[in-house]
Design a protein around this motif. Structure first.
Motif, PDB file in Angstrom:
ATOM      1  N   LYS A   9       1.021   0.735  -9.387  1.00 43.03           N
ATOM      2  CA  LYS A   9       2.185   0.311  -8.708  1.00 43.03           C
ATOM      3  C   LYS A   9       3.115  -0.317  -9.467  1.00 43.03           C
ATOM      4  O   LYS A   9       3.721  -1.557  -9.417  1.00 43.03           O
ATOM      5  CB  LYS A   9       1.513  -0.847  -7.827  1.00 43.03           C
ATOM      6  CG  LYS A   9       0.506   0.030  -6.752  1.00 43.03           C
ATOM      7  CD  LYS A   9       0.115  -1.094  -5.647  1.00 43.03           C
ATOM      8  CE  LYS A   9      -0.817  -0.390  -4.602  1.00 43.03           C
ATOM      9  NZ  LYS A   9      -1.422  -1.443  -3.606  1.00 43.03           N
TER      10      LYS A   9
ATOM     11  N   SER B 158       0.873  -1.086  -0.123  1.00 42.58           N
ATOM     12  CA  SER B 158       0.002  -0.003  -0.128  1.00 42.58           C
ATOM     13  C   SER B 158       0.834   1.260   0.036  1.00 42.58           C
ATOM     14  O   SER B 158       0.446   2.476  -0.292  1.00 42.58           O
ATOM     15  CB  SER B 158      -0.923  -0.132   1.207  1.00 42.58           C
ATOM     16  OG  SER B 158      -0.084  -0.036   2.443  1.00 42.58           O
ATOM     17  N   ASN B 159       2.238   1.115   0.143  1.00 39.13           N
ATOM     18  CA  ASN B 159       3.059   2.390   0.182  1.00 39.13           C
ATOM     19  C   ASN B 159       3.891   2.541  -0.893  1.00 39.13           C
ATOM     20  O   ASN B 159       4.700   3.264  -1.020  1.00 39.13           O
ATOM     21  CB  ASN B 159       3.845   2.269   1.555  1.00 39.13           C
ATOM     22  CG  ASN B 159       3.181   2.459   2.840  1.00 39.13           C
ATOM     23  OD1 ASN B 159       2.099   3.011   2.845  1.00 39.13           O
ATOM     24  ND2 ASN B 159       3.592   1.477   3.720  1.00 39.13           N
TER      25      ASN B 159
END
Length: 118
Positions: A76, A27-28
């Motif tokens: 991503k 998620s980062n």
């Protein structure tokens, strides 16, 4: 840890181009600096290019002007556009989290083989 899946490698003639992709989990991602690395047979792994969370880039002298690193935070994914490929670019290419100290902080993915040969 972040799982990384590299793709896009292959066999290309000198002077050709390839675009590598690296899909990351977690998620980062948008807050994480990323790098592309390569390891040729019998040689140590070397850092090829880095990109910061804000999109600032740096390149090894050997690829400057020929390779372009980019990222798509929504997907991503980190990319490496490789142009004017040379036989000495032949290697297994990996992406990973980049830390300026050089410390490896995340497991390596399987990498993708790039072979430049006529």
């Amino acid at each position: 840890q972040v799982q990384l899946v590299e793709s896009g490698g292959g066999l290309v003639q000198p002077g050709g181009s390839l675009r590598l992709s690296c899909a990351a989990s977690g998620s980062n991602f948008r807050l994480t600096a990323m790098g592309w690395y390569r390891q040729a047979p019998g040689k140590q792994r070397e850092l090829v290019a880095t990109i910061s969370p804000s999109g600032s880039t740096n390149y090894a002298d050997s690829v400057k002007g020929r390779f372009t690193i980019s990222r798509d935070n929504a997907k991503k994914t980190v990319y490496l556009q490789m142009n004017s490929l040379k036989p000495e670019d032949t290697a297994v290419y990996h992406c990973n989290i980049y830390v300026s100290s050089g410390r490896v902080v995340n497991p390596w993915g399987q990498g993708t083989q790039v072979t430049v040969s006529s």
